[in-house]
Design a protein around this motif. Structure first.
Motif, PDB file in Angstrom:
ATOM      1  N   ASP A 122       0.821  -1.219   0.000  1.00  0.00           N
ATOM      2  CA  ASP A 122       0.000   0.000   0.000  1.00  0.00           C
ATOM      3  C   ASP A 122       0.852   1.265   0.000  1.00  0.00           C
ATOM      4  OD1 ASP A 122      -2.261  -1.524   0.085  1.00  0.00           O
ATOM      5  OD2 ASP A 122      -2.863  -0.982   2.108  1.00  0.00           O
ATOM      6  N   ASP A 123       2.042   1.184   0.584  1.00  0.00           N
ATOM      7  CA  ASP A 123       2.922   2.352   0.643  1.00  0.00           C
ATOM      8  C   ASP A 123       3.723   2.558  -0.634  1.00  0.00           C
ATOM      9  OD1 ASP A 123       2.222   3.156   3.233  1.00  0.00           O
ATOM     10  OD2 ASP A 123       3.643   1.756   4.142  1.00  0.00           O
ATOM     11  N   LEU A 124       3.709   1.561  -1.523  1.00  0.00           N
ATOM     12  CA  LEU A 124       4.505   1.636  -2.750  1.00  0.00           C
ATOM     13  C   LEU A 124       3.675   1.896  -3.993  1.00  0.00           C
ATOM     14  CD1 LEU A 124       6.986  -1.349  -2.198  1.00  0.00           C
ATOM     15  CD2 LEU A 124       7.253   1.047  -1.531  1.00  0.00           C
ATOM     16  N   TYR A 125       2.365   1.553  -3.955  1.00  0.00           N
ATOM     17  CA  TYR A 125       1.512   1.811  -5.109  1.00  0.00           C
ATOM     18  C   TYR A 125       1.490   3.302  -5.427  1.00  0.00           C
ATOM     19  CZ  TYR A 125      -0.643  -2.676  -3.641  1.00  0.00           C
ATOM     20  OH  TYR A 125      -0.875  -3.957  -3.252  1.00  0.00           O
ATOM     21  N   ALA A 126       1.491   3.635  -6.694  1.00  0.00           N
ATOM     22  CA  ALA A 126       1.374   5.039  -7.109  1.00  0.00           C
ATOM     23  C   ALA A 126      -0.098   5.380  -7.309  1.00  0.00           C
ATOM     24  CB  ALA A 126       2.157   5.275  -8.389  1.00  0.00           C
ATOM     25  N   GLY A 127      -0.857   5.354  -6.238  1.00  0.00           N
ATOM     26  CA  GLY A 127      -2.270   5.683  -6.304  1.00  0.00           C
ATOM     27  C   GLY A 127      -3.127   4.501  -6.735  1.00  0.00           C
ATOM     28  N   TRP A 128      -4.401   4.809  -7.053  1.00  0.00           N
ATOM     29  CA  TRP A 128      -5.377   3.769  -7.359  1.00  0.00           C
ATOM     30  C   TRP A 128      -5.048   2.988  -8.616  1.00  0.00           C
ATOM     31  CZ3 TRP A 128      -8.165   2.504  -3.464  1.00  0.00           C
ATOM     32  CH2 TRP A 128      -8.521   3.462  -2.509  1.00  0.00           C
ATOM     33  N   ALA A 152      19.258  -0.428   0.874  1.00  0.00           N
ATOM     34  CA  ALA A 152      18.020  -0.220   0.136  1.00  0.00           C
ATOM     35  C   ALA A 152      17.142   0.778   0.868  1.00  0.00           C
ATOM     36  CB  ALA A 152      17.274  -1.538  -0.048  1.00  0.00           C
ATOM     37  N   ALA A 153      16.338   1.504   0.109  1.00  0.00           N
ATOM     38  CA  ALA A 153      15.400   2.455   0.697  1.00  0.00           C
ATOM     39  C   ALA A 153      14.205   2.592  -0.232  1.00  0.00           C
ATOM     40  CB  ALA A 153      16.057   3.812   0.925  1.00  0.00           C
ATOM     41  N   TRP A 154      13.033   2.807   0.336  1.00  0.00           N
ATOM     42  CA  TRP A 154      11.824   2.986  -0.470  1.00  0.00           C
ATOM     43  C   TRP A 154      11.132   4.287  -0.079  1.00  0.00           C
ATOM     44  CZ3 TRP A 154       7.405   3.197   2.555  1.00  0.00           C
ATOM     45  CH2 TRP A 154       7.499   2.639   3.848  1.00  0.00           C
ATOM     46  N   ARG A 155      10.323   4.815  -0.995  1.00  0.00           N
ATOM     47  CA  ARG A 155       9.596   6.050  -0.753  1.00  0.00           C
ATOM     48  C   ARG A 155       8.109   5.756  -0.578  1.00  0.00           C
ATOM     49  NH1 ARG A 155      10.641  10.394  -5.120  1.00  0.00           N
ATOM     50  NH2 ARG A 155       9.496  11.653  -3.593  1.00  0.00           N
ATOM     51  N   ARG A 156       7.521   6.395   0.403  1.00  0.00           N
ATOM     52  CA  ARG A 156       6.103   6.191   0.731  1.00  0.00           C
ATOM     53  C   ARG A 156       5.211   7.047  -0.164  1.00  0.00           C
ATOM     54  NH1 ARG A 156       2.329   8.983   3.478  1.00  0.00           N
ATOM     55  NH2 ARG A 156       3.873  10.599   3.974  1.00  0.00           N
ATOM     56  N   TRP A 157       4.160   6.423  -0.708  1.00  0.00           N
ATOM     57  CA  TRP A 157       3.175   7.164  -1.475  1.00  0.00           C
ATOM     58  C   TRP A 157       2.238   7.889  -0.525  1.00  0.00           C
ATOM     59  CZ3 TRP A 157       2.362   8.736  -6.304  1.00  0.00           C
ATOM     60  CH2 TRP A 157       1.088   9.193  -6.663  1.00  0.00           C
ATOM     61  N   ASN A 158       2.113   9.195  -0.697  1.00  0.00           N
ATOM     62  CA  ASN A 158       1.197  10.011   0.097  1.00  0.00           C
ATOM     63  C   ASN A 158      -0.139  10.048  -0.639  1.00  0.00           C
ATOM     64  OD1 ASN A 158      -0.316  12.230   1.126  1.00  0.00           O
ATOM     65  ND2 ASN A 158       1.561  13.104   1.990  1.00  0.00           N
ATOM     66  N   TRP A 159      -1.137   9.350  -0.094  1.00  0.00           N
ATOM     67  CA  TRP A 159      -2.422   9.212  -0.788  1.00  0.00           C
ATOM     68  C   TRP A 159      -3.193  10.530  -0.819  1.00  0.00           C
ATOM     69  CZ3 TRP A 159      -4.128   5.015  -3.484  1.00  0.00           C
ATOM     70  CH2 TRP A 159      -3.288   3.891  -3.414  1.00  0.00           C
ATOM     71  N   ALA A 160      -2.956  11.388   0.145  1.00  0.00           N
ATOM     72  CA  ALA A 160      -3.643  12.685   0.164  1.00  0.00           C
ATOM     73  C   ALA A 160      -3.032  13.646  -0.840  1.00  0.00           C
ATOM     74  CB  ALA A 160      -3.598  13.285   1.566  1.00  0.00           C
ATOM     75  N   ALA A 161      -1.701  13.634  -0.949  1.00  0.00           N
ATOM     76  CA  ALA A 161      -1.001  14.560  -1.846  1.00  0.00           C
ATOM     77  C   ALA A 161      -0.839  14.002  -3.263  1.00  0.00           C
ATOM     78  CB  ALA A 161       0.376  14.891  -1.277  1.00  0.00           C
ATOM     79  N   HIS A 162      -1.130  12.699  -3.434  1.00  0.00           N
ATOM     80  CA  HIS A 162      -0.996  12.051  -4.746  1.00  0.00           C
ATOM     81  C   HIS A 162       0.435  12.148  -5.270  1.00  0.00           C
ATOM     82  CE1 HIS A 162      -5.349  11.843  -4.754  1.00  0.00           C
ATOM     83  NE2 HIS A 162      -5.391  13.150  -4.549  1.00  0.00           N
ATOM     84  N   GLY A 214     -14.422   1.580   6.739  1.00  0.00           N
ATOM     85  CA  GLY A 214     -15.585   2.437   6.567  1.00  0.00           C
ATOM     86  C   GLY A 214     -16.066   2.496   5.131  1.00  0.00           C
ATOM     87  N   GLU A 215     -16.894   3.494   4.833  1.00  0.00           N
ATOM     88  CA  GLU A 215     -17.586   3.566   3.547  1.00  0.00           C
ATOM     89  C   GLU A 215     -16.934   4.509   2.526  1.00  0.00           C
ATOM     90  OE1 GLU A 215     -20.027   1.728   2.664  1.00  0.00           O
ATOM     91  OE2 GLU A 215     -20.428   0.768   4.588  1.00  0.00           O
ATOM     92  N   THR A 216     -15.869   5.183   2.895  1.00  0.00           N
ATOM     93  CA  THR A 216     -15.324   6.212   2.002  1.00  0.00           C
ATOM     94  C   THR A 216     -14.604   5.652   0.781  1.00  0.00           C
ATOM     95  OG1 THR A 216     -13.331   6.304   3.364  1.00  0.00           O
ATOM     96  CG2 THR A 216     -15.073   7.912   3.842  1.00  0.00           C
ATOM     97  N   TYR A 217     -14.391   4.342   0.765  1.00  0.00           N
ATOM     98  CA  TYR A 217     -13.700   3.731  -0.373  1.00  0.00           C
ATOM     99  C   TYR A 217     -14.633   3.488  -1.561  1.00  0.00           C
ATOM    100  CZ  TYR A 217     -11.049   0.149  -2.918  1.00  0.00           C
ATOM    101  OH  TYR A 217     -10.407  -0.587  -3.873  1.00  0.00           O
ATOM    102  N   ALA A 218     -15.936   3.662  -1.346  1.00  0.00           N
ATOM    103  CA  ALA A 218     -16.940   3.327  -2.361  1.00  0.00           C
ATOM    104  C   ALA A 218     -16.616   3.839  -3.765  1.00  0.00           C
ATOM    105  CB  ALA A 218     -18.318   3.821  -1.907  1.00  0.00           C
ATOM    106  N   PRO A 219     -16.199   5.088  -3.938  1.00  0.00           N
ATOM    107  CA  PRO A 219     -15.959   5.581  -5.302  1.00  0.00           C
ATOM    108  C   PRO A 219     -14.822   4.849  -6.033  1.00  0.00           C
ATOM    109  CG  PRO A 219     -16.123   7.400  -3.751  1.00  0.00           C
ATOM    110  CD  PRO A 219     -16.012   6.145  -2.945  1.00  0.00           C
ATOM    111  N   HIS A 220     -13.953   4.168  -5.269  1.00  0.00           N
ATOM    112  CA  HIS A 220     -12.760   3.559  -5.873  1.00  0.00           C
ATOM    113  C   HIS A 220     -12.813   2.035  -5.904  1.00  0.00           C
ATOM    114  CE1 HIS A 220     -10.993   7.525  -5.543  1.00  0.00           C
ATOM    115  NE2 HIS A 220     -11.318   7.533  -4.253  1.00  0.00           N
ATOM    116  N   TRP A 221     -13.864   1.476  -5.322  1.00  0.00           N
ATOM    117  CA  TRP A 221     -13.912   0.025  -5.125  1.00  0.00           C
ATOM    118  C   TRP A 221     -13.730  -0.739  -6.423  1.00  0.00           C
ATOM    119  CZ3 TRP A 221     -15.292  -2.442  -0.342  1.00  0.00           C
ATOM    120  CH2 TRP A 221     -15.419  -3.824  -0.439  1.00  0.00           C
ATOM    121  N   GLN A 222     -14.581  -0.500  -7.406  1.00  0.00           N
ATOM    122  CA  GLN A 222     -14.511  -1.241  -8.656  1.00  0.00           C
ATOM    123  C   GLN A 222     -13.235  -0.945  -9.419  1.00  0.00           C
ATOM    124  OE1 GLN A 222     -17.814  -2.401 -10.605  1.00  0.00           O
ATOM    125  NE2 GLN A 222     -16.776  -2.864 -12.518  1.00  0.00           N
TER     126      GLN A 222
END
Length: 248
Positions: A122-128, A152-162, A214-222
């Motif tokens: 989840d921290d490596l995906y580049a968004g949805w 080795a080092a990895w960068r965290r994806w900030n889901w709010a800042a995209h 919770g329910e906030t994922y609904a727009p992205h589920w499919q």
């Protein structure tokens, strides 16, 4: 990865007779949830199953959710301990499975037992739409350097800042645990000691994910479900150890 796959059927599933091959469940869409980064839910056909029913554990043997986790951790640690280093001097274990199957819970407990760093896909995906990029990042940022004996080092994806944010060095250790969809991708297998696959029924996974996120994922589920479907259809993830998790 060598040797036959093993399956642990955990509570909520009756023991099956020897030689019984469980049919693949029909594909089913799940519904949303969110925790600030992706909780992906969908239920197309699961990866290839082992040919044998494996070790069957009943409710009485596991003693509920806490007992399930303890038993699953023991089995994974016992199995993983038989593998040698897979990337330089490290043993790298992948924990795969669809959202709500219990990957994070199991991976965190296994990492604690092994004193291993834990990386969440989840921290490596580049968004949805970034599952593939997350796989590439894991290989390029973490696995290839470790295999070459480099830091080795990895960068965290900030889901709010995209956008990708701060860098996280991978601590020195004999083990590394990676959990999430994509951790068992074909391109990553040469660096892994093996793949543990968590499996639960669609209804149970959905209940867990919605309770958690919770329910906030609904727009992205499919949207995410389609990425997950495609990944498992094209990658044909073959697990070394399959763990059934029907605990509520």
């Amino acid at each position: 990865m060598s040797g036959k796959s093993r399956k642990i059927a955990l509570p909520g599933r009756a023991a099956e007779p020897a030689g019984f091959a469980e049919p693949v469940e029909p594909a089913e869409r799940a519904e949303p949830a969110e925790r600030g980064h992706p909780a992906k839910l969908a239920e197309p056909a699961e990866p290839a199953e082992p040919a044998e029913p494996g070790v069957e554990l009943g409710v009485g043997e596991t003693g509920g959710p806490e007992g399930w986790l303890a038993k699953a951790v023991e089995r994974v640690v016992e199995w993983a301990g038989q593998r040698g280093p897979s990337a330089g001097e490290r043993r790298i274990l992948a924990v795969e499975g669809r959202s709500g199957a219990g990957k994070t819970t199991l991976a965190r407990a296994v990492a604690d037992r092994l004193a291993a760093p834990l990386i969440h896909m989840d921290d490596l995906y580049a968004g949805w739409d970034g599952l593939d990029e997350g796989v590439t990042n894991l290989r390029d940022w973490v696995l290839e350097p470790l295999a070459a004996g480099r830091p080795a080092a990895w960068r965290r994806w900030n889901w709010a800042a995209h956008a990708y944010a701060e860098e996280h060095p991978v601590p020195d250790a004999g083990w590394l645990v990676v959990e999430g969809v994509g951790a068992g991708a074909r391109v990553l297998r040469p660096y892994l000691i093996g793949i543990v696959f968590l499996r639960s029924s669609p209804a149970v996974r959905k209940r867990r994910a919605l309770a958690r996120d919770g329910e906030t994922y609904a727009p992205h589920w499919q949207r995410w479900a389609e990425h997950e479907d495609r990944f498992y259809a094209t990658e044909n993830v073959t697990a070394d150890l399959v763990i059934e998790n029907e605990e509520h």
